[in-house]
Design a protein around this motif. Structure first.
Motif, mmCIF file in Angstrom:
data_model
loop_
_atom_site.group_PDB
_atom_site.id
_atom_site.type_symbol
_atom_site.label_atom_id
_atom_site.label_comp_id
_atom_site.label_asym_id
_atom_site.label_seq_id
_atom_site.Cartn_x
_atom_site.Cartn_y
_atom_site.Cartn_z
ATOM 1 N N SER A 1 0.856 -0.754 -0.182
ATOM 2 C CA SER A 1 0.020 0.386 -0.209
ATOM 3 C C SER A 1 0.583 1.239 0.060
ATOM 4 N N THR A 2 2.061 1.359 0.611
ATOM 5 C CA THR A 2 2.518 2.721 0.927
ATOM 6 C C THR A 2 4.677 2.153 0.310
ATOM 7 N N LEU A 3 5.586 3.029 0.465
ATOM 8 C CA LEU A 3 6.805 2.311 0.471
ATOM 9 C C LEU A 3 7.724 3.497 0.891
ATOM 10 N N LEU A 4 8.336 3.734 2.300
ATOM 11 C CA LEU A 4 9.105 4.610 2.989
ATOM 12 C C LEU A 4 9.632 4.413 2.160
ATOM 13 N N ARG A 5 10.677 5.171 1.297
ATOM 14 C CA ARG A 5 12.125 5.013 0.690
ATOM 15 C C ARG A 5 13.108 5.968 1.186
ATOM 16 N N ARG A 6 14.349 6.125 0.776
ATOM 17 C CA ARG A 6 15.424 7.162 1.053
ATOM 18 C C ARG A 6 16.711 7.100 0.064
ATOM 19 N N SER A 7 17.176 8.093 -0.646
ATOM 20 C CA SER A 7 18.714 7.685 -1.623
ATOM 21 C C SER A 7 19.360 8.208 -0.281
ATOM 22 N N ALA A 8 20.425 7.615 -1.139
ATOM 23 C CA ALA A 8 22.155 8.207 -0.369
ATOM 24 C C ALA A 8 22.615 9.320 -0.320
ATOM 25 N N THR B 1 13.225 2.575 13.431
ATOM 26 C CA THR B 1 14.340 2.219 13.046
ATOM 27 C C THR B 1 15.558 2.995 12.400
ATOM 28 N N PRO B 2 16.919 2.607 12.370
ATOM 29 C CA PRO B 2 18.063 3.218 12.721
ATOM 30 C C PRO B 2 18.020 4.541 13.143
ATOM 31 N N GLY B 3 18.660 5.459 13.883
ATOM 32 C CA GLY B 3 19.022 6.969 13.816
ATOM 33 C C GLY B 3 19.368 7.441 12.656
ATOM 34 N N VAL B 4 18.916 8.005 11.732
ATOM 35 C CA VAL B 4 20.591 8.593 11.337
ATOM 36 C C VAL B 4 20.244 10.252 10.715
ATOM 37 N N ARG B 5 21.714 10.269 10.145
ATOM 38 C CA ARG B 5 21.552 11.615 10.061
ATOM 39 C C ARG B 5 21.629 12.704 8.884
ATOM 40 N N SER B 6 21.464 11.974 7.962
ATOM 41 C CA SER B 6 20.876 12.463 6.226
ATOM 42 C C SER B 6 19.727 11.607 5.758
ATOM 43 N N PHE B 7 19.337 12.330 5.301
ATOM 44 C CA PHE B 7 18.055 12.064 4.271
ATOM 45 C C PHE B 7 18.459 12.181 2.407
ATOM 46 N N GLY B 8 18.114 11.316 1.850
ATOM 47 C CA GLY B 8 18.302 11.493 0.523
ATOM 48 C C GLY B 8 16.624 11.607 -0.135
ATOM 49 N N LEU B 9 16.866 12.344 -0.829
ATOM 50 C CA LEU B 9 15.172 12.648 -1.581
ATOM 51 C C LEU B 9 15.545 12.491 -2.627
ATOM 52 N N GLY B 10 16.086 12.128 -4.050
ATOM 53 C CA GLY B 10 16.546 11.777 -5.039
ATOM 54 C C GLY B 10 15.363 11.290 -5.923
ATOM 55 N N HIS B 11 14.373 10.278 -5.513
ATOM 56 C CA HIS B 11 14.084 9.253 -5.783
ATOM 57 C C HIS B 11 12.366 10.422 -5.458
ATOM 58 N N VAL B 12 11.974 11.342 -5.510
ATOM 59 C CA VAL B 12 10.710 11.879 -4.612
ATOM 60 C C VAL B 12 10.237 13.088 -5.913
ATOM 61 N N ASP B 13 8.953 12.606 -5.935
ATOM 62 C CA ASP B 13 8.203 13.229 -6.701
ATOM 63 C C ASP B 13 7.328 14.366 -6.173
ATOM 64 N N PRO B 14 7.752 15.651 -7.201
ATOM 65 C CA PRO B 14 7.819 16.928 -5.923
ATOM 66 C C PRO B 14 6.003 16.847 -5.778
ATOM 67 N N THR B 15 5.434 16.771 -6.907
ATOM 68 C CA THR B 15 3.565 16.777 -7.198
ATOM 69 C C THR B 15 3.302 15.848 -6.210
ATOM 70 N N HIS B 16 4.086 15.464 -5.359
ATOM 71 C CA HIS B 16 3.320 14.501 -3.908
ATOM 72 C C HIS B 16 2.875 15.463 -3.532
ATOM 73 N N ILE B 17 4.260 16.421 -3.127
ATOM 74 C CA ILE B 17 4.157 17.516 -2.010
ATOM 75 C C ILE B 17 3.012 18.232 -1.842
ATOM 76 N N LEU B 18 2.983 18.714 -2.979
ATOM 77 C CA LEU B 18 1.619 19.682 -3.600
ATOM 78 C C LEU B 18 0.551 18.591 -3.624
ATOM 79 N N ASP B 19 0.688 18.278 -3.408
ATOM 80 C CA ASP B 19 -0.624 17.313 -3.294
ATOM 81 C C ASP B 19 -1.442 16.603 -1.760
ATOM 82 N N ALA B 20 -0.259 16.998 -0.906
ATOM 83 C CA ALA B 20 -0.545 16.735 0.650
ATOM 84 C C ALA B 20 -0.842 18.480 0.973
ATOM 85 N N PHE B 21 -0.704 19.791 0.305
ATOM 86 C CA PHE B 21 -1.890 20.941 0.251
ATOM 87 C C PHE B 21 -3.280 20.722 -0.217
ATOM 88 N N THR B 22 -4.073 20.130 0.091
ATOM 89 C CA THR B 22 -4.869 20.247 -0.727
ATOM 90 C C THR B 22 -5.668 21.453 -0.727
#
Length: 347
Positions: A110-117, A271-292
């Motif tokens: 149903s969902t996938l939480l992802r990150r890139s290097a 989840t393990p703690g992280v100090r960085s979180f890459g967003l190379g995979h993100v579709d920016p249209t999904h960000i706008l969709d969250a602000f209906t």
């Protein structure tokens, strides 16, 4: 009798072309893409992954719930299997010591939480599957809260269609009000806690009936919070280095834990703690969709509009400037633009 020629007309003549070579059945067997149907496979939930072995919960709804150890089938060798996956399992599913089942299929996610290097890397790393909520844990101090890292978590959640929430720990060390003001324009549930004042009931009420992944910088108290919510979790906790101000990585693996309370149950994924979180995979249209409310206005924007402050003829910017979104409009626009900018920046 001579096999290779004879003066006797009654004797047959043979040469090497008449010799029949016995074929190698394995070498000459045609390859096929057909795979076993595995009609006897049972459903299971992946609880954790450790060096090619998968802890899977089976018979979750059958009254005989138990955990088994499994490997993956050869045909899934190129598929990532992660915590939260719903899978099909065959083999020995008794859970007895020394037994090993086999995962033969991954059910639809149903969902996938992802990150890139990093932000330039398009290769995604799947963190968890099928989570519908994310709790971002950040400390008010020790270590200092990192707004941009929180922004990145929010972008990843919105891209995946996961509802984000925010927990600010160590409120007794510093006032988090200024930090929280950066998120005023978001529809974001916020909880704050101190050493002797943790709103476990309020947080727990949000977990019932959901699969919630907890994320955060090392040392913010994420594992401590999970141990309080799930008393038998036994997640290791650490401290912040006084010299570097960084937390020690205590959770080394992603694991799914059952949350129970009188009103029901849910799943908590640490989840393990992280100090960085890459967003190379993100579709920016999904960000706008969250602000209906802003997404509706964006339909009037010119093609290719970035919705950033320098975007010409942006319908959202114009609507906010004219006050059509009320007093909350500027904060909403600021949050959207900050997240869109975060998507475009390096960590």
């Amino acid at each position: 009798m001579s096999w290779f020629g004879s003066d006797d007309d009654d004797e047959p003549e043979f040469d090497e072309s008449d010799v029949r070579v016995r074929p190698n059945p394995k070498a000459n067997r045609p390859r096929t893409k057909r795979r076993p149907a595995h009609d006897d496979a049972i459903s299971g939930l992946v609880l954790s992954v450790d060096r090619g072995r998968y802890a899977v919960l089976v018979d979750e709804d059958g009254g005989d719930e138990h955990e088994i150890v499994t490997s993956r089938a050869r045909e899934l060798r190129t598929n990532a299997i992660v915590t939260g996956d719903r899978v099909r399992v065959v083999g020995d599913t008794s859970g007895a010591e020394g037994t090993l089942g086999r995962i033969v299929a991954i059910e639809d996610r149903s969902t996938l939480l992802r990150r890139s290097a990093d932000d330039t890397d398009k290769v995604e790393r799947v963190i968890v599957a099928n989570a519908d909520q994310m709790v971002v844990v950040v400390a008010a101090a020790d270590p200092e809260p990192r707004q941009r890292l929180v922004d990145r978590y929010l972008v990843a959640a919105l891209d995946a269609g996961i509802r984000p929430m925010l927990v600010v720990t160590k409120r007794d060390l510093a006032d988090p009000s200024e930090f929280l003001s950066h998120f005023a324009g978001l529809d974001l549930e916020v909880f704050t806690s101190g050493r002797d004042d943790v709103p476990l009931e309020r947080i727990g009420a949000e977990l019932v009936g959901h699969t919630t992944v907890f994320v955060g910088h090392s040392g913010v108290g994420k594992s401590t919070l999970i141990n309080a919510l799930v008393p038998d979790a036994g997640r290791a906790t650490g401290h912040v280095n006084e010299v570097t101000g960084r937390g020690r990585h205590t959770s080394s693996s992603t694991v799914s834990l059952r949350y129970r309370e009188a009103g029901g149950s849910g799943w908590v994924i640490d989840t393990p703690g992280v100090r960085s979180f890459g967003l190379g995979h993100v579709d920016p249209t999904h960000i706008l969709d969250a602000f209906t409310d802003l997404a509706e206005l964006a339909e009037e924007c010119p093609r290719g509009c970035t919705h950033l402050p320098d975007a010409p003829d942006c319908a959202i910017v114009e609507a906010v400037a004219e006050g059509r979104l009320g007093d909350r409009g500027p904060a909403r626009l600021d949050s959207l633009q900050r997240l869109l900018t975060t998507f475009r920046l390096s960590p």
